[in-house]
Write a protein that holds these residues in place. Structure first.
Motif, PDB file in Angstrom:
ATOM      1  N   GLU A 152       0.827  -1.211   0.000  1.00 38.97           N
ATOM      2  CA  GLU A 152       0.000   0.000   0.000  1.00 38.97           C
ATOM      3  C   GLU A 152       0.860   1.259   0.000  1.00 38.97           C
ATOM      4  O   GLU A 152       0.575   2.219  -0.719  1.00 38.97           O
ATOM      5  CB  GLU A 152      -0.909  -0.002   1.239  1.00 38.97           C
ATOM      6  N   THR A 153       1.916   1.246   0.818  1.00 41.41           N
ATOM      7  CA  THR A 153       2.772   2.419   0.985  1.00 41.41           C
ATOM      8  C   THR A 153       4.130   2.177   0.332  1.00 41.41           C
ATOM      9  O   THR A 153       4.746   1.120   0.541  1.00 41.41           O
ATOM     10  CB  THR A 153       2.979   2.733   2.477  1.00 41.41           C
ATOM     11  N   VAL A 154       4.604   3.146  -0.443  1.00 40.54           N
ATOM     12  CA  VAL A 154       5.926   3.062  -1.063  1.00 40.54           C
ATOM     13  C   VAL A 154       6.709   4.328  -0.720  1.00 40.54           C
ATOM     14  O   VAL A 154       6.278   5.440  -1.037  1.00 40.54           O
ATOM     15  CB  VAL A 154       5.846   2.914  -2.591  1.00 40.54           C
ATOM     16  N   SER A 155       7.835   4.153  -0.053  1.00 41.11           N
ATOM     17  CA  SER A 155       8.764   5.253   0.212  1.00 41.11           C
ATOM     18  C   SER A 155       9.884   5.176  -0.820  1.00 41.11           C
ATOM     19  O   SER A 155      10.360   4.084  -1.144  1.00 41.11           O
ATOM     20  CB  SER A 155       9.344   5.144   1.623  1.00 41.11           C
ATOM     21  N   VAL A 156      10.296   6.310  -1.328  1.00 44.30           N
ATOM     22  CA  VAL A 156      11.327   6.345  -2.367  1.00 44.30           C
ATOM     23  C   VAL A 156      12.494   7.208  -1.904  1.00 44.30           C
ATOM     24  O   VAL A 156      12.328   8.379  -1.555  1.00 44.30           O
ATOM     25  CB  VAL A 156      10.778   6.906  -3.692  1.00 44.30           C
ATOM     26  N   TYR A 157      13.684   6.603  -1.909  1.00 42.55           N
ATOM     27  CA  TYR A 157      14.913   7.333  -1.580  1.00 42.55           C
ATOM     28  C   TYR A 157      15.795   7.349  -2.819  1.00 42.55           C
ATOM     29  O   TYR A 157      16.038   6.306  -3.451  1.00 42.55           O
ATOM     30  CB  TYR A 157      15.662   6.661  -0.426  1.00 42.55           C
ATOM     31  N   ASN A 158      16.302   8.522  -3.156  1.00 44.47           N
ATOM     32  CA  ASN A 158      17.191   8.650  -4.307  1.00 44.47           C
ATOM     33  C   ASN A 158      18.127   9.829  -4.057  1.00 44.47           C
ATOM     34  O   ASN A 158      17.707  10.836  -3.470  1.00 44.47           O
ATOM     35  CB  ASN A 158      16.377   8.897  -5.582  1.00 44.47           C
ATOM     36  N   PRO A 159      19.399   9.731  -4.456  1.00 45.79           N
ATOM     37  CA  PRO A 159      20.323  10.860  -4.248  1.00 45.79           C
ATOM     38  C   PRO A 159      19.803  12.165  -4.827  1.00 45.79           C
ATOM     39  O   PRO A 159      20.054  13.236  -4.288  1.00 45.79           O
ATOM     40  CB  PRO A 159      21.596  10.398  -4.971  1.00 45.79           C
ATOM     41  N   LYS A 166       9.598  12.478  -9.142  1.00 41.64           N
ATOM     42  CA  LYS A 166       8.988  12.034 -10.400  1.00 41.64           C
ATOM     43  C   LYS A 166       8.409  10.635 -10.250  1.00 41.64           C
ATOM     44  O   LYS A 166       7.301  10.354 -10.714  1.00 41.64           O
ATOM     45  CB  LYS A 166      10.031  12.056 -11.528  1.00 41.64           C
ATOM     46  N   LEU A 167       9.164   9.750  -9.591  1.00 42.15           N
ATOM     47  CA  LEU A 167       8.682   8.388  -9.387  1.00 42.15           C
ATOM     48  C   LEU A 167       7.484   8.389  -8.446  1.00 42.15           C
ATOM     49  O   LEU A 167       6.503   7.679  -8.685  1.00 42.15           O
ATOM     50  CB  LEU A 167       9.805   7.501  -8.848  1.00 42.15           C
ATOM     51  N   VAL A 168       7.561   9.173  -7.394  1.00 41.97           N
ATOM     52  CA  VAL A 168       6.446   9.252  -6.443  1.00 41.97           C
ATOM     53  C   VAL A 168       5.174   9.735  -7.138  1.00 41.97           C
ATOM     54  O   VAL A 168       4.081   9.200  -6.894  1.00 41.97           O
ATOM     55  CB  VAL A 168       6.810  10.170  -5.260  1.00 41.97           C
ATOM     56  N   ASP A 169       5.290  10.713  -8.009  1.00 44.97           N
ATOM     57  CA  ASP A 169       4.125  11.207  -8.746  1.00 44.97           C
ATOM     58  C   ASP A 169       3.493  10.098  -9.579  1.00 44.97           C
ATOM     59  O   ASP A 169       2.256   9.962  -9.624  1.00 44.97           O
ATOM     60  CB  ASP A 169       4.526  12.376  -9.654  1.00 44.97           C
ATOM     61  N   LYS A 170       4.333   9.299 -10.223  1.00 47.87           N
ATOM     62  CA  LYS A 170       3.819   8.191 -11.046  1.00 47.87           C
ATOM     63  C   LYS A 170       3.168   7.124 -10.163  1.00 47.87           C
ATOM     64  O   LYS A 170       2.087   6.610 -10.487  1.00 47.87           O
ATOM     65  CB  LYS A 170       4.949   7.572 -11.859  1.00 47.87           C
ATOM     66  N   LEU A 171       3.811   6.796  -9.048  1.00 51.70           N
ATOM     67  CA  LEU A 171       3.270   5.769  -8.160  1.00 51.70           C
ATOM     68  C   LEU A 171       1.941   6.207  -7.555  1.00 51.70           C
ATOM     69  O   LEU A 171       1.030   5.393  -7.369  1.00 51.70           O
ATOM     70  CB  LEU A 171       4.282   5.457  -7.048  1.00 51.70           C
ATOM     71  N   THR A 172       1.831   7.497  -7.274  1.00 49.87           N
ATOM     72  CA  THR A 172       0.568   8.021  -6.745  1.00 49.87           C
ATOM     73  C   THR A 172      -0.554   7.841  -7.768  1.00 49.87           C
ATOM     74  O   THR A 172      -1.672   7.437  -7.425  1.00 49.87           O
ATOM     75  CB  THR A 172       0.711   9.508  -6.381  1.00 49.87           C
ATOM     76  N   GLN A 173      -0.244   8.091  -9.025  1.00 54.00           N
ATOM     77  CA  GLN A 173      -1.219   7.885 -10.097  1.00 54.00           C
ATOM     78  C   GLN A 173      -1.601   6.415 -10.212  1.00 54.00           C
ATOM     79  O   GLN A 173      -2.733   6.085 -10.600  1.00 54.00           O
ATOM     80  CB  GLN A 173      -0.661   8.380 -11.434  1.00 54.00           C
ATOM     81  N   ASP A 174      -0.665   5.527  -9.874  1.00 55.41           N
ATOM     82  CA  ASP A 174      -0.910   4.089  -9.953  1.00 55.41           C
ATOM     83  C   ASP A 174      -1.628   3.545  -8.721  1.00 55.41           C
ATOM     84  O   ASP A 174      -1.843   2.331  -8.606  1.00 55.41           O
ATOM     85  CB  ASP A 174       0.407   3.331 -10.140  1.00 55.41           C
ATOM     86  N   GLY A 175      -1.971   4.430  -7.778  1.00 51.70           N
ATOM     87  CA  GLY A 175      -2.769   4.008  -6.635  1.00 51.70           C
ATOM     88  C   GLY A 175      -2.011   3.707  -5.364  1.00 51.70           C
ATOM     89  O   GLY A 175      -2.599   3.245  -4.376  1.00 51.70           O
ATOM     90  N   PHE A 176      -0.711   3.987  -5.344  1.00 51.83           N
ATOM     91  CA  PHE A 176       0.075   3.779  -4.131  1.00 51.83           C
ATOM     92  C   PHE A 176       0.020   5.025  -3.250  1.00 51.83           C
ATOM     93  O   PHE A 176      -0.133   6.143  -3.742  1.00 51.83           O
ATOM     94  CB  PHE A 176       1.540   3.491  -4.471  1.00 51.83           C
ATOM     95  N   ASP A 177       0.187   4.810  -1.949  1.00 49.68           N
ATOM     96  CA  ASP A 177       0.435   5.917  -1.022  1.00 49.68           C
ATOM     97  C   ASP A 177       1.946   6.125  -1.033  1.00 49.68           C
ATOM     98  O   ASP A 177       2.679   5.453  -0.302  1.00 49.68           O
ATOM     99  CB  ASP A 177      -0.069   5.551   0.379  1.00 49.68           C
ATOM    100  N   ALA A 178       2.417   6.995  -1.897  1.00 49.56           N
ATOM    101  CA  ALA A 178       3.855   7.139  -2.144  1.00 49.56           C
ATOM    102  C   ALA A 178       4.390   8.451  -1.596  1.00 49.56           C
ATOM    103  O   ALA A 178       3.692   9.469  -1.572  1.00 49.56           O
ATOM    104  CB  ALA A 178       4.139   7.050  -3.641  1.00 49.56           C
ATOM    105  N   LYS A 179       5.655   8.415  -1.158  1.00 45.62           N
ATOM    106  CA  LYS A 179       6.284   9.613  -0.607  1.00 45.62           C
ATOM    107  C   LYS A 179       7.787   9.564  -0.810  1.00 45.62           C
ATOM    108  O   LYS A 179       8.396   8.490  -0.875  1.00 45.62           O
ATOM    109  CB  LYS A 179       5.976   9.735   0.886  1.00 45.62           C
ATOM    110  N   VAL A 180       8.394  10.735  -0.904  1.00 47.57           N
ATOM    111  CA  VAL A 180       9.855  10.859  -0.960  1.00 47.57           C
ATOM    112  C   VAL A 180      10.399  10.849   0.459  1.00 47.57           C
ATOM    113  O   VAL A 180       9.842  11.488   1.351  1.00 47.57           O
ATOM    114  CB  VAL A 180      10.274  12.167  -1.668  1.00 47.57           C
ATOM    115  N   VAL A 181      11.496  10.125   0.685  1.00 50.54           N
ATOM    116  CA  VAL A 181      12.156  10.134   1.989  1.00 50.54           C
ATOM    117  C   VAL A 181      13.605  10.562   1.795  1.00 50.54           C
ATOM    118  O   VAL A 181      14.234  10.243   0.789  1.00 50.54           O
ATOM    119  CB  VAL A 181      12.089   8.761   2.676  1.00 50.54           C
ATOM    120  N   THR A 182      14.126  11.304   2.756  1.00 46.38           N
ATOM    121  CA  THR A 182      15.508  11.775   2.683  1.00 46.38           C
ATOM    122  C   THR A 182      16.369  11.211   3.804  1.00 46.38           C
ATOM    123  O   THR A 182      17.599  11.234   3.712  1.00 46.38           O
ATOM    124  CB  THR A 182      15.554  13.316   2.735  1.00 46.38           C
TER     125      THR A 182
END
Length: 312
Positions: A152-159, A166-182
């Protein structure tokens, strides 16, 4: 011989069917010689790039050949540094029957193979996925894992936070609860599954961050110089790999062995063993499992077979 477009190939490889097809191939088996790796030089003898040749076949069925050209200086000409082509043949006659975009075959089968391992190694109730690396393969990991677990939830970490967004925006469109993490340490502590798909040469994930019940999926370290973890991640966890080749080229494993944290005899099973029922995979909810993949031609052939059969 048929030539399929990039989009046709993507559409012919949906997550659920691709994962099941790769599983079937691991059960059936496949001939996969070691890849050829050749240096390509210019007229002065300086290396311009590498050319990889990767065959695989099933007797009496089909034969596949992936060629990969890696030319790092292409960016100076505005070109991609990696190009891949996959050719499918009839294994009984040697007649070529189809050509596919090798980059699509590789990226989708790589993410699918990790999800297949996750079917055996992650907790059945895993809902929170941390993706480390927002590149081509990392961007496909949530789609594939959702086919085997209730993610259900996807956290994305990238340098680069911009690429993560960009990935979080796409995942949100795909129905995930997505967020950027630092804060990577904090993000690891909150996830059920951590999937790393980077080109890192330094440890990103530390053993002291991991907690009981997690599954750590390591995709990126496919040369001895690359690594995504410290050696301790292999010291007291349950370690699995896709194929024996991982012990020859995966920097994560080789570094852990060199540091005295791990021994190759402590690998519990390969993906072949898991799919063939020779090992049950995860033994209990508190177990920390680690899966190291380097990729195998079997997965490429499985994907190309599925794509061809779906399109014909």
């Amino acid at each position: 011989m048929k030539h399929y477009s990039t989009q046709e190939t993507i559409d012919a490889l949906p997550a659920d069917k691709l994962i099941d097809t790769i599983q079937e191939f691991f059960v059936e088996g496949c001939d996969v010689p070691l890849r050829h790796n050749h240096a390509i030089q210019d007229t002065a003898g300086d290396e311009l790039g590498r050319f990889l040749i990767m065959p695989a076949w099933q007797a009496g069925k089909r034969l596949g050949l992936k060629t990969v050209s890696i030319f790092p200086n292409n960016n100076k000409q505005g070109l991609a540094g990696l190009h891949s082509v996959y050719t499918l043949y009839d294994a009984n006659t040697g007649v070529p029957i189809a050509i596919f975009d090798g980059n699509v075959i590789t990226s989708r089968r790589t993410a699918a193979a990790s999800a297949l391992a996750g079917r055996y190694l992650s907790r059945a109730d895993s809902r929170h996925l941390l993706v480390v690396g927002a590149g081509q393969v990392g961007s496909l990991v949530p789609e594939m894992y959702r086919a085997v677990r209730p993610i259900e939830t996807v956290s994305v970490y990238n340098p680069s936070p911009a690429n993560a967004q960009k990935l979080v925006d796409k995942l949100t469109q795909d129905g995930f609860d997505a967020k950027v993490v630092t804060d990577l340490k904090s993000a690891v502590g909150q996830a059920d599954i951590i999937s790393c798909a980077t080109l890192s040469t330094e440890p990103l994930i530390l053993r002291e961050w991991l907690k009981q019940g997690q599954h750590l999926d390591l995709i990126g370290s496919f040369t001895p110089q690359m690594r995504e973890t410290d050696g301790a991640c292999f010291g007291d966890t349950s370690v699995f790999m896709d194929a024996e080749e991982a012990l020859m080229k995966a920097g994560d494993m080789l570094s852990a062995i060199d540091e005295g944290c791990f021994d190759k005899d402590k690998v519990l099973a390969t993906l072949y063993d898991l799919c063939q029922g020779k090992h049950q995979g995860r033994a209990c909810d508190d177990e920390i499992t680690v899966f190291k993949s380097v990729g195998t031609g079997l997965e490429d052939l499985a994907a190309a077979n599925l794509a061809y059969d779906s399109l014909n």
